[in-house]
Design a protein around this motif. Sequence first.
Motif, mmCIF file in Angstrom:
data_model
loop_
_atom_site.group_PDB
_atom_site.id
_atom_site.type_symbol
_atom_site.label_atom_id
_atom_site.label_comp_id
_atom_site.label_asym_id
_atom_site.label_seq_id
_atom_site.Cartn_x
_atom_site.Cartn_y
_atom_site.Cartn_z
ATOM 1 N N ALA B 32 0.836 -1.174 -0.051
ATOM 2 C CA ALA B 32 -0.190 -0.103 -0.038
ATOM 3 C C ALA B 32 0.821 1.147 -0.021
ATOM 4 C CB ALA B 32 -0.856 -0.162 1.166
ATOM 5 N N ILE B 33 1.808 1.238 0.680
ATOM 6 C CA ILE B 33 2.944 2.180 0.912
ATOM 7 C C ILE B 33 3.446 2.686 -0.702
ATOM 8 C CG2 ILE B 33 4.962 3.363 2.066
ATOM 9 C CD1 ILE B 33 4.162 1.631 4.448
ATOM 10 N N LEU B 34 3.946 1.493 -1.156
ATOM 11 C CA LEU B 34 4.423 1.495 -2.546
ATOM 12 C C LEU B 34 3.508 2.133 -3.457
ATOM 13 C CD1 LEU B 34 6.962 0.412 -3.945
ATOM 14 C CD2 LEU B 34 5.593 -1.147 -4.779
ATOM 15 N N PHE B 35 2.305 1.611 -3.760
ATOM 16 C CA PHE B 35 1.076 2.130 -4.221
ATOM 17 C C PHE B 35 1.011 3.839 -4.119
ATOM 18 C CE2 PHE B 35 -0.120 -2.243 -5.130
ATOM 19 C CZ PHE B 35 0.138 -2.272 -6.357
ATOM 20 N N ALA B 36 1.088 4.205 -2.807
ATOM 21 C CA ALA B 36 0.821 5.529 -2.445
ATOM 22 C C ALA B 36 2.016 6.379 -3.051
ATOM 23 C CB ALA B 36 0.676 5.793 -1.082
ATOM 24 N N LEU B 37 3.219 5.734 -2.928
ATOM 25 C CA LEU B 37 4.360 6.569 -3.423
ATOM 26 C C LEU B 37 4.413 6.571 -4.858
ATOM 27 C CD1 LEU B 37 7.376 5.256 -1.522
ATOM 28 C CD2 LEU B 37 6.342 7.191 -1.127
ATOM 29 N N LEU B 38 3.716 5.790 -5.531
ATOM 30 C CA LEU B 38 3.715 5.688 -6.999
ATOM 31 C C LEU B 38 2.307 6.670 -7.565
ATOM 32 C CD1 LEU B 38 3.988 1.729 -8.099
ATOM 33 C CD2 LEU B 38 5.440 3.826 -8.641
ATOM 34 N N GLY B 39 1.580 7.181 -6.520
ATOM 35 C CA GLY B 39 0.520 7.962 -6.707
ATOM 36 C C GLY B 39 -0.721 7.277 -6.981
ATOM 37 N N ILE B 40 -0.985 5.995 -6.638
ATOM 38 C CA ILE B 40 -1.999 5.505 -6.808
ATOM 39 C C ILE B 40 -2.907 5.023 -5.512
ATOM 40 C CG2 ILE B 40 -3.034 3.193 -7.651
ATOM 41 C CD1 ILE B 40 -0.193 3.030 -9.477
ATOM 42 N N ASN B 41 -3.937 5.333 -5.411
ATOM 43 C CA ASN B 41 -4.978 5.012 -4.336
ATOM 44 C C ASN B 41 -4.665 3.827 -3.938
ATOM 45 O OD1 ASN B 41 -6.853 4.662 -2.403
ATOM 46 N ND2 ASN B 41 -8.560 5.576 -3.534
ATOM 47 N N PRO B 42 -4.133 3.322 -2.710
ATOM 48 C CA PRO B 42 -3.847 1.959 -2.180
ATOM 49 C C PRO B 42 -5.102 1.203 -2.351
ATOM 50 C CG PRO B 42 -2.939 3.580 -0.610
ATOM 51 C CD PRO B 42 -3.721 4.665 -1.821
ATOM 52 N N LEU B 43 -6.372 1.759 -1.703
ATOM 53 C CA LEU B 43 -7.568 0.864 -1.885
ATOM 54 C C LEU B 43 -7.656 -0.112 -3.302
ATOM 55 C CD1 LEU B 43 -10.004 2.373 0.814
ATOM 56 C CD2 LEU B 43 -8.497 0.191 0.742
ATOM 57 N N THR B 44 -7.844 1.209 -4.282
ATOM 58 C CA THR B 44 -8.094 0.732 -5.653
ATOM 59 C C THR B 44 -6.837 -0.222 -6.046
ATOM 60 O OG1 THR B 44 -8.300 3.045 -5.838
ATOM 61 C CG2 THR B 44 -8.473 1.844 -7.863
ATOM 62 N N ALA B 45 -5.650 0.168 -5.777
ATOM 63 C CA ALA B 45 -4.639 -0.697 -6.182
ATOM 64 C C ALA B 45 -4.812 -2.084 -5.604
ATOM 65 C CB ALA B 45 -3.351 -0.186 -5.608
ATOM 66 N N PHE B 46 -5.022 -2.271 -4.484
ATOM 67 C CA PHE B 46 -5.406 -3.259 -3.691
ATOM 68 C C PHE B 46 -6.431 -4.128 -4.180
ATOM 69 C CE2 PHE B 46 -7.202 -6.035 -0.366
ATOM 70 C CZ PHE B 46 -6.249 -6.560 0.322
ATOM 71 N N TYR B 47 -7.430 -3.587 -4.488
ATOM 72 C CA TYR B 47 -8.416 -4.187 -5.075
ATOM 73 C C TYR B 47 -8.218 -4.751 -6.515
ATOM 74 C CZ TYR B 47 -12.980 -5.126 -7.466
ATOM 75 O OH TYR B 47 -14.166 -5.854 -8.008
ATOM 76 N N THR B 48 -7.632 -3.915 -7.405
ATOM 77 C CA THR B 48 -7.194 -4.484 -8.659
ATOM 78 C C THR B 48 -6.271 -5.467 -8.537
ATOM 79 O OG1 THR B 48 -7.257 -1.966 -9.076
ATOM 80 C CG2 THR B 48 -6.316 -3.462 -10.648
ATOM 81 N N TYR B 49 -5.412 -5.362 -7.408
ATOM 82 C CA TYR B 49 -4.220 -6.385 -7.750
ATOM 83 C C TYR B 49 -4.708 -7.595 -6.879
ATOM 84 C CZ TYR B 49 0.597 -7.806 -7.542
ATOM 85 O OH TYR B 49 1.716 -8.121 -7.722
ATOM 86 N N PHE B 50 -5.209 -7.642 -5.601
ATOM 87 C CA PHE B 50 -5.697 -8.913 -5.054
ATOM 88 C C PHE B 50 -7.188 -9.437 -5.231
ATOM 89 C CE2 PHE B 50 -2.057 -7.263 -2.645
ATOM 90 C CZ PHE B 50 -1.074 -8.529 -2.520
ATOM 91 N N ILE B 51 -8.061 -8.678 -5.423
ATOM 92 C CA ILE B 51 -9.492 -9.027 -5.605
ATOM 93 C C ILE B 51 -9.956 -9.184 -6.974
ATOM 94 C CG2 ILE B 51 -11.762 -8.639 -4.704
ATOM 95 C CD1 ILE B 51 -9.924 -8.724 -2.596
ATOM 96 N N SER B 52 -9.701 -8.361 -7.838
ATOM 97 C CA SER B 52 -10.296 -8.253 -9.347
ATOM 98 C C SER B 52 -9.827 -9.489 -10.135
ATOM 99 C CB SER B 52 -9.891 -7.007 -9.911
ATOM 100 O OG SER B 52 -8.793 -6.944 -10.449
ATOM 101 N N PRO B 53 -8.571 -10.113 -9.810
ATOM 102 C CA PRO B 53 -8.210 -11.324 -10.647
ATOM 103 C C PRO B 53 -8.796 -12.479 -10.395
ATOM 104 C CG PRO B 53 -6.121 -10.303 -9.805
ATOM 105 C CD PRO B 53 -7.515 -9.662 -8.975
ATOM 106 N N ILE B 54 -9.743 -12.488 -9.146
ATOM 107 C CA ILE B 54 -10.130 -13.909 -8.905
ATOM 108 C C ILE B 54 -11.792 -13.542 -8.638
ATOM 109 C CG2 ILE B 54 -8.385 -14.985 -8.305
ATOM 110 C CD1 ILE B 54 -9.091 -14.078 -5.259
ATOM 111 N N THR B 55 -12.582 -12.844 -9.536
ATOM 112 C CA THR B 55 -13.774 -12.625 -9.244
ATOM 113 C C THR B 55 -14.283 -13.350 -10.182
ATOM 114 O OG1 THR B 55 -13.436 -10.604 -10.603
ATOM 115 C CG2 THR B 55 -13.853 -10.318 -8.217
ATOM 116 N N GLU B 56 -14.139 -13.890 -11.351
ATOM 117 C CA GLU B 56 -14.998 -14.771 -12.170
ATOM 118 C C GLU B 56 -13.974 -16.395 -12.140
ATOM 119 O OE1 GLU B 56 -16.142 -12.978 -15.837
ATOM 120 O OE2 GLU B 56 -15.828 -10.801 -14.881
ATOM 121 N N VAL B 57 -15.108 -17.250 -12.618
ATOM 122 C CA VAL B 57 -14.745 -18.631 -12.431
ATOM 123 C C VAL B 57 -13.478 -18.739 -13.405
ATOM 124 C CG1 VAL B 57 -15.600 -20.828 -13.194
ATOM 125 C CG2 VAL B 57 -17.104 -19.259 -12.032
#
Lengths: 306, 370
Positions: B32-57
């Motif tokens: 999250a800190i790394l993403f914040a440093l890159l100027g990306i909202n950590p929550l969005t990044a977290f969702y994109t990184y860990f949740i969105s890749p496993i939402t569909e079968v």
Amino acid sequence: MDITVSILLTIATAATPLLIAAIGELVVERSGVLNLGVEGMMVMGAVAGFGAGYLTGSPWIGLAAAIVVGALFSLLFAVMTLSLATNQVATGLSLTLLGLGLSGMLGTGFVGLPGERLPNLYIPLLTDLPVIGKLLFGQDPIFYISIALVFGVSWFLFKTRTGLTLRSIGDSHTSAHALGIQVIKYRYLAVMFGGACAGLAGGHLSLVYTPQWVENMTAGRGWIALALVVFASWRPLRVLAGAYIFGAVWIGQLHAQAFGIPIPSQFLSSLPYLATIVVLVIISRNKRLTMMNTPASLGQAFVPDR
Amino acid sequence: MRLELVKRPQRSVLFSALSPFIAFALTVVAGAILFALLGINPLTAFYTYFISPITEVWQLHELAIKAAPLILIAVGLSVCFRSNIWNIGAEGQFVFGAIVGSVIPVLYPDMQGPFVLPLMLVMGMIGGAVYAAIPAFLKTRFNTNEILTSLMLVYVAQLFLDWLVRGPWRDPKGFNFPQTVQFNPSAVLPELMPMSGRANLGFVFALVAAVLIWILMSRMLKGFEIRVLGSSPRAGRFAGFSFNRMVFFAFMLSGALAGLAGISEVSGAIGQLQPSISPGYGFTAIIVAFLGRLNPLGIVAAGLVLGLTYLGGEAAQSVLGISDKVARVFQGMLLFFVLGCDTLIHYRIRLVGLAPTPKLETAPKLEEAH
């Protein structure tokens, strides 16, 4: 004659990063710590050197950045293995993996950009001397640093009391601790010296050898440096010899590729790696000799009791 | 202020179970800190990184494809690391296994039938095992450091594959692309549920291997032998166990599994040989092995987590526009935190203030001199 000189010059350029990284690791291992993260620290130094050089327009700032980043990156390893007593092999590996990933990420924007090259030394008259002029007085500054490092480290380890202390820590950290030596402090400094050297070696790659940033541009040189330390049985002057032999192999295969020798280029490219294996086999064949030379506490975690 | 480690009387069961989870949590925070440093909202990044890749079968299928080689290689490596053998050349064994396993579909594409695939898999395993036997031989015969030799062989294997696909094995009808012919259908690893996604038999191999290695290590004499020799070679020798045999066993077993992973990847996910067949599975598997606490069943879970970091990296690249190298960074950080947290199993960590620590008064001569 000119061809011989230019070949010798390229060999020196190829040998310098190996030499610097190996000398740094030699000090680390003499203190009893095995840092397998050389490749990672080196590649971080390379990206930092290129980046700082490119952004500021000064290769000298790039050089400084490479050294500082290498040392800081090694601090990560030091905190883990020395303060938290983690497994040195595994931690070193993770330093390499992290370094390769981090440098790739940081360097995405640098790919394909022209870099700054450190200027070669030029002393009027001396550099213009035939043959030896270019070899002795016309190389890049890091070459001279590398030679100074070899003799400096050799003198430090074998002629100074601090060097003796460092070696005693590497041979028996328990005894050194019992004598009141601050084992962990020495090791921190040794590891960071190794990191600075690896960073400098990486900086050489991106500021002299090929002034550009290519992902994974270290291409296993950090690992070859580790092998060189074993090959040199932990002696600085032998590291010098080994690094130049490997530099020659590296350049030799490149020339062979350029001359169109009918051997597939991939086979020639794998020569340095195969040579490393062969050399390691020859050196470690004599079990007793290896045991005598290896710092006895190498790779063992040390937790001071009180 | 500094850290001080105090040895626990026995290993902490609590931290033994918790440490992978703490490590994962720390990685997420650091990420999250790394993403914040890159100027990306950590929550969005977290969702994109860990949740969105496993939402569909179908995405779960992709996860299985990424996790299968990681698990296969890592269970083999766990045997090595348990026995204190440092095989870090699994990437090379993966590649070499893939090459040997591909001999039939590349050179004899007319050979078809139900026997082709099993034969390929066996050849892949043999290829990996033989390649892993080289550092084992050098270690036992010449006392050569296996870390460096096994790693050097990775570069050699990759260059060899590069030569094959650009030279003798190149598809003559492939418009000069550096790749072999497409494997014919009987040389392709079948998909598990073709209706819902691409996951293939490789994932089943991974699960079976994990269970078998778990049985080997915890229920069989050989596993006991490996553990004894790993924690105390001397005790092992007194028990009459052969160190050299164990080195070969550990190397060749892990090599065979890496080779199986290699040929499974090529015949399943890729379908032909090309210059690069692995996004560093052999190295990432080292992280998987440690995150799984060198326990085959833990490794299955760890393999899924690390497989997710690959998918997350791809998602981060396409959605957030950052380099997919971020996956490597996550993997490296994860291993760091795992190793750090493992310290808690054996030690209690105390923060010591700047209060003077008792120092030895009796002349530490070496120290006085400077």
